[in-house]
Every structure is written in C-alpha cells, then in structure tokens.
Write an enzyme that holds these catalytic residues in place. Structure first.
Site, PDB file in Angstrom:
ATOM      1  N   GLU A  83      10.184   8.842 -43.275  1.00  0.00           N
ATOM      2  CA  GLU A  83       9.790   8.863 -41.703  1.00  0.00           C
ATOM      3  C   GLU A  83       8.777   9.839 -41.256  1.00  0.00           C
ATOM      4  O   GLU A  83       8.492  11.035 -41.702  1.00  0.00           O
ATOM      5  CB  GLU A  83      11.194   9.497 -41.105  1.00  0.00           C
ATOM      6  N   ARG A 117      23.745   4.602 -30.003  1.00  0.00           N
ATOM      7  CA  ARG A 117      23.863   3.033 -29.658  1.00  0.00           C
ATOM      8  C   ARG A 117      25.567   2.977 -30.025  1.00  0.00           C
ATOM      9  O   ARG A 117      26.360   2.074 -29.542  1.00  0.00           O
ATOM     10  CB  ARG A 117      22.906   2.244 -30.494  1.00  0.00           C
ATOM     11  N   CYS A 151      20.409  10.503 -37.705  1.00  0.00           N
ATOM     12  CA  CYS A 151      19.458  10.815 -38.611  1.00  0.00           C
ATOM     13  C   CYS A 151      18.351  11.421 -37.735  1.00  0.00           C
ATOM     14  O   CYS A 151      17.553  12.443 -38.649  1.00  0.00           O
ATOM     15  CB  CYS A 151      19.009   9.516 -39.368  1.00  0.00           C
ATOM     16  N   HIS A 170      14.743   7.254 -44.712  1.00  0.00           N
ATOM     17  CA  HIS A 170      15.713   6.234 -44.578  1.00  0.00           C
ATOM     18  C   HIS A 170      15.595   5.376 -45.775  1.00  0.00           C
ATOM     19  O   HIS A 170      14.668   5.026 -46.382  1.00  0.00           O
ATOM     20  CB  HIS A 170      15.391   5.493 -43.547  1.00  0.00           C
TER      21      HIS A 170
HETATM   22  N1  PCA Z   1      22.245   6.757 -40.907  1.00  0.00           N
HETATM   23  C1  PCA Z   1      22.179   7.116 -39.509  1.00  0.00           C
HETATM   24  C2  PCA Z   1      23.044   8.418 -39.318  1.00  0.00           C
HETATM   25  C3  PCA Z   1      23.511   8.592 -40.821  1.00  0.00           C
HETATM   26  C4  PCA Z   1      23.104   7.705 -41.679  1.00  0.00           C
HETATM   27  O1  PCA Z   1      23.101   7.634 -42.910  1.00  0.00           O
HETATM   28  C5  PCA Z   1      20.912   6.926 -38.968  1.00  0.00           C
HETATM   29  O2  PCA Z   1      20.032   6.335 -39.353  1.00  0.00           O
HETATM   30  O3  PCA Z   1      20.828   7.786 -37.777  1.00  0.00           O
END
Ligand code: PCA
Length: 224
Positions: free
Chosen positions: A88, A98, A151, A176
C-alpha cells in the site's frame, strides 16, 4: 553504545489480523506466523497477531513496537477479491466501516487520530518490492488505497507513530494479500493465492524492505 543500538533494533515486526467478516481464517496471520523466528539480513522476524478491532489493533501494535524496538514494521491484511500481493502506498486519517469490526463497532467518517495529518505515505520501497515480487514470479502491484476499515486504521496508526516518535532508520508500511484458496472456494470466481506463495512473497518483501534504502522510480500508478 553503537553496538547496543544495533542489537536492540535488529528486529522485524510482522503483524497479521485475526479472522473477520465470518471467515474461519485470515491469510495475513497464517502467512505471518509461518515466518516467526526467521533470520534475514542480520535481523530476526517476530510475528504478532492483532485483533480486527478499531483502536485495539493500534494498541496491540504499539505494545509490540515498545517491546521489540524493531527496525522494520510490516503490517499485513486480507483483501478479499484482490488477485495480487499489494504493497500500500498511503494511509488516510479516516475510519469508515462498511461492516462492523470484531467488537461490533462500525465508525463512520471518524478520524483515526483527531487533529493528525490527512494522510501518511508508506516509508517502504513499495516499487522495489513489486519489482522483486514480479521477478520471482509472484503477481504484485502497488495499491493506492488501503480502504477505510481496520487495515487502513492500523497502517495510519503505524505511520503516525513513526512520524511522532522518530527512530533512526525505522521504516514501516502495509501489504494487502488475497484470499486463501479455501476462502475463495466459497465465492465462486474470486481470486486466491496459496499460502506457500504468500509466505514466499512476504520473505521477498521483507528482504527488499531491509536492503533497498531508496525506492526505484517505476510506474505504479492507476488511471482511476
Ligand atoms: N483486512 C481488513 C481488516 C483486517 C484484514 O485482514 C481490511 O482490509 O481492512
């Protein structure tokens, strides 16, 4: 003195989340915990699980950073529906759920940290990480939004802490990762990646983050 500084900072902190949104597993924790104890570039990797809960996630991260005094912090999270490993670029100062988090909280349009800057950039070499992942045969792209859920929240909390408690050489960021195949099987057509490939991807991301001090100039933008 110098020796002490080096010794206390030869730690890498990797975090993964507990499962959320009715999932039985979270690939981020599964991948991160496979690397606990791994020695790389003279540093030791420590894996910690963080709750998928606004507020508590940042508190858990902060305690782990106080304890380990890492030189590199890489937070990992699941992005169901993505097909690639996605470092990111930017964390924004907004919580907009959401869905509810694992404690039932669903903040809407609240700042992660009141009065703090609108956004922080990752201080990891995200372009070099994508380059090295692709070179190793792992699908990867820069992502320009970590969303507005837990996240992005922990990513913002991490970057705010680094900005407000500067430690020489400390860098941090967020990646991610896709669903595991067993998760995607419940959503026909959804992309997934095997745990083995995701663990290998994190090894590459950590090694690149430790060794590349200045990011490369390669396109990682999107038209929309
Ligand atoms: N993904 C979520 C929160 C925890 C995770 O593993 C997100 O992308 O915000």
């Amino acid at each position: 003195m110098r020796k002490k500084t080096e010794a206390t900072r030869a730690n890498v902190l990797l975090t993964g989340f507990d499962p959320f949104d009715r999932e039985a597993v979270n690939p981020s924790w599964e991948a991160v915990r496979a690397l606990d104890g791994w020695k790389v570039e003279g540093a030791t990797v420590h894996a910690r699980q963080v709750p998928c809960v606004f507020g508590e996630a940042i508190e858990t991260l902060a305690s782990a950073m106080d304890e380990l005094k890492p030189q590199l912090v890489l937070c990992i999270g699941q992005a169901g529906g993505r097909s690639e490993i996605t470092p990111e670029r930017v964390a924004i100062n907004i919580d907009d759920g959401r869905i509810a988090d694992n404690a039932g909280h669903q903040p809407i349009d609240l700042p992660v940290i009141a009065g703090a800057p609108a956004a922080y950039f990752s201080t990891l070499p995200i372009k070099a990480m994508v380059r090295d992942l692709r070179a190793a045969g792992v699908p990867a792209s820069v992502s320009n939004s970590a969303g507005t859920f837990v996240c992005n929240h922990i990513f913002y909390g991490l970057m705010h802490r680094i900005a407000t408690h500067p430690v020489d050489g400390l860098r941090g960021g967020f990646i991610h990762i896709p669903y595991l195949p067993e998760q995607a099987a419940r959503f026909p057509g959804a992309p997934s990646m095997s745990l083995a490939v995701m663990v290998q991807a994190l090894r590459i991301a950590v090694a690149t983050a430790l060794s590349v001090k200045r990011d490369v100039a390669e396109t990682g933008g999107q038209l929309h």
